[in-house]
Enzyme design. Structure first.
Site, PDB file in Angstrom:
ATOM      1  N   TYR A   1       0.831  -1.157   0.147  1.00 42.57           N
ATOM      2  CA  TYR A   1       0.107  -0.034   0.036  1.00 42.57           C
ATOM      3  C   TYR A   1       0.933   1.253  -0.085  1.00 42.57           C
ATOM      4  O   TYR A   1       0.543   2.258   0.538  1.00 42.57           O
ATOM      5  CB  TYR A   1      -0.871   0.077   1.408  1.00 42.57           C
ATOM      6  CG  TYR A   1      -1.820  -1.046   1.449  1.00 42.57           C
ATOM      7  CD1 TYR A   1      -2.780  -1.739   0.424  1.00 42.57           C
ATOM      8  CD2 TYR A   1      -1.744  -1.752   2.476  1.00 42.57           C
ATOM      9  CE1 TYR A   1      -3.319  -2.738   0.566  1.00 42.57           C
ATOM     10  CE2 TYR A   1      -2.345  -2.921   2.819  1.00 42.57           C
ATOM     11  CZ  TYR A   1      -3.456  -3.436   1.786  1.00 42.57           C
ATOM     12  OH  TYR A   1      -4.085  -4.498   2.057  1.00 42.57           O
TER      13      TYR A   1
ATOM     14  N   TYR B   1     -14.298  -3.903   2.912  1.00 41.46           N
ATOM     15  CA  TYR B   1     -13.054  -4.509   2.656  1.00 41.46           C
ATOM     16  C   TYR B   1     -12.967  -5.875   3.101  1.00 41.46           C
ATOM     17  O   TYR B   1     -13.309  -6.416   4.008  1.00 41.46           O
ATOM     18  CB  TYR B   1     -12.027  -3.675   3.468  1.00 41.46           C
ATOM     19  CG  TYR B   1     -10.672  -4.074   3.089  1.00 41.46           C
ATOM     20  CD1 TYR B   1      -9.827  -4.029   2.094  1.00 41.46           C
ATOM     21  CD2 TYR B   1      -9.924  -5.223   4.232  1.00 41.46           C
ATOM     22  CE1 TYR B   1      -8.667  -4.461   1.826  1.00 41.46           C
ATOM     23  CE2 TYR B   1      -8.789  -5.616   3.802  1.00 41.46           C
ATOM     24  CZ  TYR B   1      -8.150  -5.591   2.841  1.00 41.46           C
ATOM     25  OH  TYR B   1      -7.047  -5.980   2.295  1.00 41.46           O
TER      26      TYR B   1
ATOM     27  N   ASP C   1     -17.813 -12.136   7.351  1.00 41.61           N
ATOM     28  CA  ASP C   1     -16.525 -11.913   7.334  1.00 41.61           C
ATOM     29  C   ASP C   1     -15.836 -11.423   8.666  1.00 41.61           C
ATOM     30  O   ASP C   1     -15.878 -10.091   8.677  1.00 41.61           O
ATOM     31  CB  ASP C   1     -15.981 -10.794   6.272  1.00 41.61           C
ATOM     32  CG  ASP C   1     -14.247 -10.857   5.928  1.00 41.61           C
ATOM     33  OD1 ASP C   1     -13.678 -11.206   6.703  1.00 41.61           O
ATOM     34  OD2 ASP C   1     -13.975  -9.946   5.073  1.00 41.61           O
TER      35      ASP C   1
ATOM     36  N   LYS D   1      -6.710 -13.055  10.750  1.00 43.25           N
ATOM     37  CA  LYS D   1      -6.257 -12.294  11.500  1.00 43.25           C
ATOM     38  C   LYS D   1      -5.827 -12.762  12.992  1.00 43.25           C
ATOM     39  O   LYS D   1      -4.843 -13.531  13.190  1.00 43.25           O
ATOM     40  CB  LYS D   1      -6.762 -10.896  11.668  1.00 43.25           C
ATOM     41  CG  LYS D   1      -6.633 -10.335  10.618  1.00 43.25           C
ATOM     42  CD  LYS D   1      -6.980  -8.801  10.463  1.00 43.25           C
ATOM     43  CE  LYS D   1      -6.669  -7.877   9.472  1.00 43.25           C
ATOM     44  NZ  LYS D   1      -7.510  -7.677   8.245  1.00 43.25           N
TER      45      LYS D   1
HETATM   46  C1  PLP Z   1      -7.664  -8.025   6.805  1.00 44.08           C
HETATM   47  C2  PLP Z   1      -8.813  -8.469   6.332  1.00 44.08           C
HETATM   48  C3  PLP Z   1      -9.064  -9.312   5.168  1.00 44.08           C
HETATM   49  C4  PLP Z   1      -8.068 -10.110   4.647  1.00 44.08           C
HETATM   50  O1  PLP Z   1      -7.134 -10.869   5.312  1.00 44.08           O
HETATM   51  P1  PLP Z   1      -5.622 -11.150   4.825  1.00 44.08           P
HETATM   52  O2  PLP Z   1      -4.935 -11.936   5.911  1.00 44.08           O
HETATM   53  O3  PLP Z   1      -5.069  -9.765   4.994  1.00 44.08           O
HETATM   54  O4  PLP Z   1      -5.667 -11.647   3.441  1.00 44.08           O
HETATM   55  C5  PLP Z   1     -10.443  -9.839   4.734  1.00 44.08           C
HETATM   56  N1  PLP Z   1     -11.411  -9.244   5.497  1.00 44.08           N
HETATM   57  C6  PLP Z   1     -11.388  -8.207   6.357  1.00 44.08           C
HETATM   58  C7  PLP Z   1     -12.553  -8.127   7.064  1.00 44.08           C
HETATM   59  C8  PLP Z   1     -10.013  -7.791   7.020  1.00 44.08           C
HETATM   60  O5  PLP Z   1     -10.167  -7.061   7.759  1.00 44.08           O
END
Ligand code: PLP
Length: 424
Positions: A13, A141, A243, A272
């Site tokens: 980024y 996102y 998500d 995460k």
């Molecule tokens: C960080 C994030 C992702 C992507 O995860 P990565 O391990 O960086 O590929 C997907 N969805 C949400 C809501 C996120 O915060």
């Protein structure tokens, strides 16, 4: 002038020409990051929100080491092992009733891809070939791989690629606020109902970051919206995907954002903090309803996906230990305490430059009216021994859950001081 040929490491980024130099980490322990030849920093962002136990936790180190001594990695095709089976069992246990089948992959983005592939093939296997598109929220996102980008909506990320996206609809996100009125929820949910009423025969799923639209601008919204979304999705035979890559494991004050609601999504993605911030991994957890559409005598109904490192035993061993610590050390209580502290201390941050302030779980955000007013803040915080990294109009903190009150105090002090110095 830097010699361009010496720029061997390409950073994320970042405009490589104009970005400031990255701080060079020498070591990190607990909540502290030590910069080579420089300051020791209190970590205010948990390395993109994943390092929930801080850094180099002895128990997690040992869990990794012990597993490595047994075996470091084996493929999950044809072979299986305790760490993957135990972690799958744990995730089924701690996620809401009905989410029973865990598919591992190597990052949050891929975990999202897996969920979208599941949704499309779910309908394919049931004979609804046309249901292959998605609905997402504006400013969502979901990661940086292609389909994850497409269901997300962030123009900063999409620029060069927007022309390859054609299978996702984006609706206005629910308005900000945990406690909005029923009428307001109905107005917001009408946007979803509108697109599903018209397009449901081509839509496989509605995907959302439940309660916190994180990287897309920290929109904290109402659980009631999600409950109503469940009803609307059911009405139109559309799957609901949560998500929880960012919200999972305590960030919202409960173990998962879904625990603020009385519903269950069809698919939920964890990432995460799943591995306590140690290793990239994700879990896509599907309901039995979804799983059943793949479970048949027809080999073509199988889910054809399988990342090389899925269910990596070291990663799974660390994830299991991470949750053991989370429970044993009463992290949800710690989280509630940090939240109360943030709410109280954020009162003190005041300035005409601020558009709004908000706290939810262990996420505190100060949104400024003009992103220019945060320029230089990263260095300002560094000079005061704190690691914070604003983006866009957002100055925020999402610290590790082990943060002590005096450390949290230092983080908030720096945020406050930045604005105090800009008062006339
Ligand atoms: C960080 C994030 C992702 C992507 O995860 P990565 O391990 O960086 O590929 C997907 N969805 C949400 C809501 C996120 O915060």
């Amino acid at each position: 002038m830097q010699n361009i040929k010496n720029m061997k490491l390409w950073y994320p980024y970042a405009q490589m020409k104009t970005k400031e130099e990255n701080f060079h980490v020498e070591s990190a322990k607990g909540t502290k990051i030590k910069i080579k030849g420089g300051n020791e920093l209190i970590d205010g962002v948990a390395s993109w929100w994943c390092a929930c136990h801080g850094y180099s936790n002895h128990e997690l180190n040992m869990a990794a080491m012990e597993q490595m001594e047994k075996f470091s990695h084996v493929m999950l095709g044809g072979l299986t092992h305790d760490p993957a089976k135990d972690l799958a069992e744990l995730l089924v246990d701690i996620t809401p009733e009905g989410l029973n089948h865990v598919f591992f992959s190597d990052s949050g983005s891929v975990g999202v891809e897996v969920s979208l592939k599941m949704a499309i093939q779910y309908f394919h296997n049931k004979g609804y070939e046309k249901k292959s598109k998605f609905v997402g929220l504006k400013n969502a996102y979901h990661g940086d791989t292609f389909k994850a980008m497409e269901v997300g909506d962030d123009p900063d990320f999409h620029g060069a690629f927007s022309k390859v996206f054609k299978d996702a609809y984006h609706i206005d996100p629910p308005r900000r606020g945990y406690d909005v009125t029923e009428t307001e929820v109905e107005e917001d949910i009408a946007k979803l109902e509108e697109v599903l009423a018209e397009k449901h025969d081509e839509i496989a799923a509605f995907i959302v970051e439940p309660l916190i639209q994180a990287a897309g601008g920290f929109n904290f919204y109402s659980p009631r919206y999600l409950e109503r979304a469940r009803e609307v999705c059911d009405k139109y035979d559309v799957l609901l995907i949560f998500d929880e890559v960012a919200t999972g494991f305590g960030r919202t004050g409960k173990l998962f954002a879904v625990n603020h609601t009385n519903i269950v999504p069809d698919i939920m993605i964890l990432g995460k903090a799943l591995t306590g911030g140690y290793l990239g991994h994700a879990a896509t957890v599907a309901s039995t309803k979804v799983f059943e559409a793949f479970y048949s005598d027809d080999p073509e109904h199988a889910f054809m996906h399988g990342p090389t490192y899925m269910g990596n035993p070291i990663t799974c061993a660390v994830a299991l230990k991470s949750f053991e610590i989370f429970k044993r050390d009463n992290y949800l209580e710690r989280i509630a305490k940090i939240e109360r502290y943030l709410v109280e201390r954020f009162e003190e941050i005041e300035s005409d430059l601020i558009d709004s302030k908000r706290v939810f779980g262990v996420t505190g955000v100060v949104e400024v009216k003009d992103s220019k007013d945060l320029k230089g803040f990263q260095k300002f915080a560094y000079d005061r021994g704190v690691w914070l990294r604003p983006f866009g109009n957002y100055m925020y903190t999402m610290p590790p859950y082990i943060v002590e009150e005096d450390e949290m105090g230092r983080i908030v002090d720096v945020m406050k001081e930045w604005f105090d110095q800009r008062k006339n």
